[in-house]
Scaffold this active site. Structure first.
Site: not given
Ligand code: COA
Length: 648
Positions: A63, A105, A108, A128
């Site tokens: 999400a 999400g 999901e 989450e």
């Molecule tokens: N929603 C909004 N923004 C997100 C996001 C999300 N779920 N996941 C990542 N981003 C954004 C980060 O804030 C970052 O933004 P920025 O460049 O402005 O700082 C950008 O995407 C890149 O993320 P980053 O974490 O720096 O990249 P990464 O390659 O190291 O890791 C992921 C990628 C997807 C593994 C990591 O971002 C992550 O774990 N995200 C969250 C996943 C999560 O918790 N999902 C469940 C949400 S319900």
């Protein structure tokens, strides 16, 4: 047509691609676009089946977490649920093609589809809980139907992603696709187009063993001490085992809403973005050039030097360690070997082969970065910098692992202060994620950019700290430790103070921390970081004089058995009481609230001063330092966030 979701047709298969860089989060336009595309594919007479795939580097990372911070979050989540219902109810088979990651999400969404294919390098997970939430769009109900209750509890309550192979073994995905994922998914869609649709929600969960839930609750209470979301996630999966799908979804939604409204999720979401904000630094951008770091040299094989060496080796960077005596070198290497003993022997050997211990500076002229990690003494550090300045090649980054000394004074003995930077690693440096990056007055932006990139490569969080005594972390820990000691003088016991802060959520109480780090070390930090003060702690110098340095001498504020288990020490209690009385300090009963408030507010006040002086770029950087380096509970967001929290 929505630009975030593309609809194409590959002959008889509709291909829906999500294109929302950088991580294809389910942002509002994506959710509506995906739902519309599924409906469109169902209305398209030529399409027999549907593939959903991510553009760019990943499937759907989750999400859009920003949406959870808005007052419209309820509507947003309702839209996701409606989109997933449309996917699951599609009359044409929906095949999800996962590369990169399907998280939160994202997983999901994938589980709402009828089939899932995965690239060998991809991961899936329900992280989450790390944001103080639970899956809120059916994850806790569909995952146990696909992977069984035990796996679902593990993934939803503990949040670690799993690899493609595990996902296949668990029954979350149907097939691993080597090579072209899109082509594989389209071919697969043709294979299943005429089969009856199988919906996850129709599946039954076999009788779940109640012991799974109770064991997970015990584990969650330990691992996530003080946090509510992991327990809510377990409740939600338990509901899946007891209720029909529609009722289970309702229960999940209630639990999700409670989590979303909680102060804990606000804090953890704040911390998620705070960690990502640390790299945004005025004057430095992604176009700032960085120096290539292929080889490192470390001066000093003590606890810090050894830990730093292991951190580099873990990231695949070979290191050379220089010491002054064979004995110190042997001791340092023995520590590293002991650390590697828990690895498979061949892995340990590979890692050891990347470390070259030596007494000379041979080869140091080849290093791209030299990190000084000798003891915390300005003259000693200056001596090392004087030596390495003569040897280092042009363009070599000269880093000091000081925890509190002035970077400019260290840089001043070199002919290239613009290449000097502070990299304050935290012990054990191979494990702790924090590095305070301290710029001197002359440090080049390229050197700072290199330090930031290096931190990321080492799997760490590099936070910029100003060049003031103690930088950010130790300057704050100093006032916190002082306050803890004043409380003792005024009547609280060592155990009261430790317990109050532990219960607040700190990884350990302040005096337990003193005993772990060493009271002599804390005394030295105080001498460097402490502002001239009207009142100074009275007992610490006496403990040091008595040789009560902490765990390393078996006695400090507490006494320790051979397993380093603490117990109260009446001698210390008497020492505190006598010292306080002799100084004319009134002793009284002190409440737990007062202990917490005085210690935490000391942090907040010093943090505010640090911010005012420009020694931190933003309040959230201070919080990241406290969350990653000082055991502050993540679910409280850090001291600065805590100070501004809404009243409970
Ligand atoms: N929603 C909004 N923004 C997100 C996001 C999300 N779920 N996941 C990542 N981003 C954004 C980060 O804030 C970052 O933004 P920025 O460049 O402005 O700082 C950008 O995407 C890149 O993320 P980053 O974490 O720096 O990249 P990464 O390659 O190291 O890791 C992921 C990628 C997807 C593994 C990591 O971002 C992550 O774990 N995200 C969250 C996943 C999560 O918790 N999902 C469940 C949400 S319900």
């Amino acid at each position: 047509m929505n630009t975030l979701v593309r609809f194409e047709r590959d002959r008889d298969v509709a291909v829906i691609s999500i294109d929302n860089p950088p991580v294809n989060a389910l942002s509002p336009g994506v959710v509506e676009g995906l739902k519309g595309a599924i409906e469109g594919a169902n209305a398209d007479a030529e399409a027999r089946a549907i593939v959903v795939i991510g553009s760019g580097r990943t499937f759907i990372a989750g999400a859009d977490v920003h949406e959870f911070q808005k007052p419209t979050s309820g509507e947003y989540v309702a839209n996701i649920r409606a989109c997933l219902a449309a996917i699951e109810n599609s009359a044409k088979a929906v095949v999800m093609a996962i590369h990169g990651a399907a998280l939160g999400g994202g997983l999901e969404t994938a589980m709402a589809g009828h089939y899932r294919l995965i690239a060998p390098s991809a991961q899936v997970g329900q992280p989450e809980v790390k944001l103080g939430l639970i899956p809120g769009a059916g994850g806790t109900q569909r995952l146990p139907r696909q992977a069984g209750v035990a796996k679902a509890v593990e993934m939803c309550a503990f949040g670690a992603p799993i690899k493609a192979q595990d996902a296949l073994a668990a029954g979350i995905v149907d097939r691993i696709v080597d090579g072209d994922l899109r082509a594989g998914a389209v071919a697969f869609a043709r294979e299943v187009a005429d089969k009856p649709i199988r919906r996850t929600s129709d599946r039954q969960i076999a009788n779940a063993d109640p012991a799974i839930f109770s064991a997970a609750r015990d584990q969650a209470r330990k691992k996530w001490r003080g946090q509510t979301a992991p327990l809510a996630a377990i409740d939600a999966v338990e509901a899946a085992a007891k209720l029909v799908f529609a009722e289970g979804l309702k229960r999940e939604a209630e639990l999700f809403d409670e989590c979303l409204r909680s102060q804990q999720s606000k804090a953890l979401i704040y911390a998620f973005f705070a960690e990502r904000a640390v790299t945004k630094i005025p004057g430095i951008s992604s176009s700032t050039p960085t120096y290539d770091i292929a080889r490192a040299a470390i001066v000093g094989a003590g606890t810090m030097g050894g830990g730093i060496a292991m951190a580099f080796v873990n990231a695949g960077i070979p290191v050379l360690i220089k010491e002054t005596s064979q004995e110190a070198l042997d001791r340092g290497m023995a520590n590293i070997r002991r650390n590697y003993a828990r690895l498979r022997p061949e892995t340990a050997e590979q890692k050891l082969a990347m470390i070259t211990p030596q007494l000379t500076f041979d080869g140091v002229d080849q290093a791209d970065i030299i990190i000084e990690a000798v003891f915390e003494n300005l003259a000693a550090k200056q001596q090392v910098f004087h030596e390495i300045d003569v040897i280092a090649k042009p363009g070599c980054v000269l880093a000091t692992n000081t925890s509190s000394l002035d970077i400019d004074q260290i840089a001043s003995v070199t002919a290239r202060p613009e290449m000097v930077i502070g990299l304050h690693f935290f012990s054990p440096a191979n494990i702790m994620r924090l590095i305070e990056i301290v710029r001197g007055g002359a440090t080049r932006p390229e050197v700072t950019a290199t330090a930031l990139a290096l931190a990321k490569r080492l799997g760490k969080i590099g936070v910029i700290a100003g060049n003031c005594p103690g930088f950010i972390g130790n300057r704050m820990i100093n006032v916190y430790g002082r306050e803890a000691q004043f409380l003792l003088e005024e009547g609280a016991s060592v155990e009261d103070v430790n317990q109050a802060l532990f219960d607040f959520g700190m990884a350990m109480g302040p005096l337990a921390m003193f005993d772990l780090v060493g009271n002599d070390v804390m005394r030295d930090i105080a001498a460097i970081s402490g502002p001239a003060a009207a009142r100074n702690p009275l007992v610490l110098p006496r403990l040091c004089a008595l040789g009560r340095l902490g765990q390393k001498t078996g006695k400090g504020w507490s006494q320790y058995d051979e397993n380093r288990k603490p117990s109260p020490d009446p001698e210390v209690a008497a020492l505190i009481e006598n010292t306080a009385r002799a100084a004319g300090i009134q002793r009284r009963v002190i409440s737990k609230e007062e202990i917490v408030d005085r210690c935490i507010l000391a942090l907040v006040n010093e943090g505010t001063r640090i911010l005012e002086e420009g020694m931190a770029l933003r309040a959230s950087d201070i919080d990241v330092i406290y969350l990653t380096g000082y055991g502050f509970p993540a679910w409280r967001g850090g001291p600065m966030f805590y100070a501004k929290r809404e009243s409970p």
